[in-house]
Design a protein around this motif. Structure first.
Motif: not given
Length: 69
Positions: A37-38, A28-32, A63-66
């Motif tokens: 990405l968000m 969740s932290k990686e996304i926010t 997968i595209q972003f991380l």
């Protein structure tokens, strides 16, 4: 990616060294903290406050972003 996957399952793939709850929080932290990405996830209907699973399209975006877990 054949179907929906629970958030904790995907999080465990990215963070296998921690407990599922912690892995989910880390994902969740990686996304926010990644605005692009968000935005891409939100365009698919993703709401980080209530999402408990990811669609195949959302998995592709992650997968595209991380990269692959």
């Amino acid at each position: 990616m054949s179907g929906y996957i629970f958030k904790y399952q995907l999080a465990m793939a990215y963070f296998p060294e921690v407990k599922p709850e912690t892995a989910s929080k880390l994902l969740s932290k990686e996304i926010t903290r990644n605005a692009s990405l968000m935005a891409a996830l939100q365009a698919t209907g993703y709401d980080h406050r209530t999402a408990h699973r990811f669609s195949p399209k959302q998995q592709q975006i992650l997968i595209q972003f991380l990269d692959e877990p």
